[in-house]
Enzyme design. Structure first.
Site, PDB file in Angstrom:
ATOM      1  N   PHE A 179       0.830  -1.205   0.000  1.00  0.00           N
ATOM      2  CA  PHE A 179       0.000   0.000   0.000  1.00  0.00           C
ATOM      3  C   PHE A 179       0.864   1.254   0.000  1.00  0.00           C
ATOM      4  CE2 PHE A 179      -2.074  -3.332   2.481  1.00  0.00           C
ATOM      5  CZ  PHE A 179      -3.366  -3.368   1.989  1.00  0.00           C
ATOM      6  N   ASP A 180       0.434   2.260  -0.756  1.00  0.00           N
ATOM      7  CA  ASP A 180       0.952   3.600  -0.579  1.00  0.00           C
ATOM      8  C   ASP A 180       0.341   4.169   0.699  1.00  0.00           C
ATOM      9  OD1 ASP A 180       2.167   6.098  -1.149  1.00  0.00           O
ATOM     10  OD2 ASP A 180       0.303   6.789  -2.074  1.00  0.00           O
ATOM     11  N   GLY A 181       0.926   5.264   1.199  1.00  0.00           N
ATOM     12  CA  GLY A 181       0.434   5.842   2.442  1.00  0.00           C
ATOM     13  C   GLY A 181      -0.590   6.943   2.234  1.00  0.00           C
ATOM     14  N   ASP A 213      -2.317   6.072  -5.182  1.00  0.00           N
ATOM     15  CA  ASP A 213      -3.207   7.097  -5.733  1.00  0.00           C
ATOM     16  C   ASP A 213      -2.591   7.863  -6.890  1.00  0.00           C
ATOM     17  OD1 ASP A 213      -2.502  10.166  -4.184  1.00  0.00           O
ATOM     18  OD2 ASP A 213      -1.411   8.334  -3.732  1.00  0.00           O
TER      19      ASP A 213
END
Length: 313
Positions: free
Chosen positions: A164-166, A278
């Site tokens: 996951f990106d943050g 995102d």
């Protein structure tokens, strides 16, 4: 602005997936775009006994469903959400049977967007190749991503690995907005000043929490599920991230603070089954190595959403 769901105990992890994310429907989709709905319907009926090839999220779904075998109970469910009619969708279900996937629930919406069935099915995650459907799911407060055409995977068969990106994915985009509007120096100062103030949750926080509950069904150190945070942040901006996860009582197995380096090679080293981000630039780097889902959420996607709205107007 989408509202994320309240974290609560879950009996089952529920994933909704579109037929185009599960299987490779590129050939028939070209027929639909070039020759229309009637030709598409006829093509699917004529080929309904020919199994479809696996799509971008097939390996992930197969691994997730295998967790039920390891646990000897159904703690993961995958639901098919499709714009097909039940008639043209028969080929999809025949393909599901061909590959031995225990998927028994589906919604065929006959050309309409199926996103409205996500909440009634109590889904934690929606994967699709239709960006509009994904944005609608995010507006409902459900973690959702557009599965992008990606390089073939060679991921391990023994574990299922999520990356996951943050900011704007696990966390809100509040910090990213400062970076976009005021620059890196202002971002670093703000994050250092707010190090002890937890970030708000992003669209994937409830999914990560539900995933952790599933991890806890296995003995300590023996879970086949592994998670990784892969962020462009660097020190000292890492501190707020660590303390936010601590405040949420959520554990991430691995964390990579890359300071702006390209993420793709690191995701390959992690052997990710899927990565969620995102920002399209990060997705382009990632998709060269692993299955990638674009999360059209937050400040980085506001101009994209506006351009889409302008086209519709």
């Amino acid at each position: 602005m989408a509202q994320t769901r309240v974290q609560q105990a879950v009996d089952k992890l529920v994933i909704a997936i579109s037929s185009r994310a599960l299987f490779d429907l590129n050939d028939s989709h070209v027929i639909y775009e070039e020759k229309g709905l009637e030709a598409y319907q006829q093509y699917q009926i004529e080929h309904e006994n020919e199994p479809l090839q696996p799509g971008g999220a097939f390996n992930l779904v197969k691994k997730l469903l295998h967790l039920n075998t390891l646990l000897d109970t159904q703690r993961v469910e995958v639901i098919l959400l499709s714009r097909n009619s039940a008639d043209t969708g028969l080929r999809v279900f025949n393909s599901i049977e061909h590959y031995g996937l225990p998927i028994i629930r589906a919604a065929f919406s006959g050309g309409m967007s199926p996103y409205r069935y996500i909440s009634p099915f109590n889904c934690h995650l929606f994967l699709s190749m239709d960006g509009a459907d994904v944005r609608q799911a995010l507006e409902q407060g459900v973690a959702a991503a557009t599965i992008l055409p990606s390089a073939p995977q060679a991921a391990s068969d023994t574990q299922v690995k999520f990356a996951f990106d943050g900011d704007a994915v696990l966390f809100s985009d509040e910090a990213e907005r400062i970076y976009k509007s005021q620059g890196l120096e202002a971002f670093a100062k703000s994050e250092k000043k707010s190090a002890n103030q937890p970030l708000s949750g992003g669209p994937f926080k409830p999914f990560l929490a539900a995933l952790q509950q599933l991890q806890m069904q296995f003995p300590p150190g023996l879970s086949p599920i592994r998670t990784c945070l892969v962020t462009a942040r660097s020190a000292p901006a890492h501190e707020r991230v660590v303390k936010t996860l601590r405040a949420w009582n959520i554990r991430i197995d691995e964390s990579l603070f890359l300071g702006g380096m390209a993420k793709g090679v690191f995701l390959k080293a992690f052997d990710a089954d899927v990565f969620f981000d995102d920002q399209e630039a990060h997705c382009d780097s990632a998709r060269e190595h692993v299955a990638t889902g674009h999360v059209p959420h937050g400040v980085a996607n506001e101009k994209i959403s506006q351009r889409t709205a302008d086209k519709k107007d």
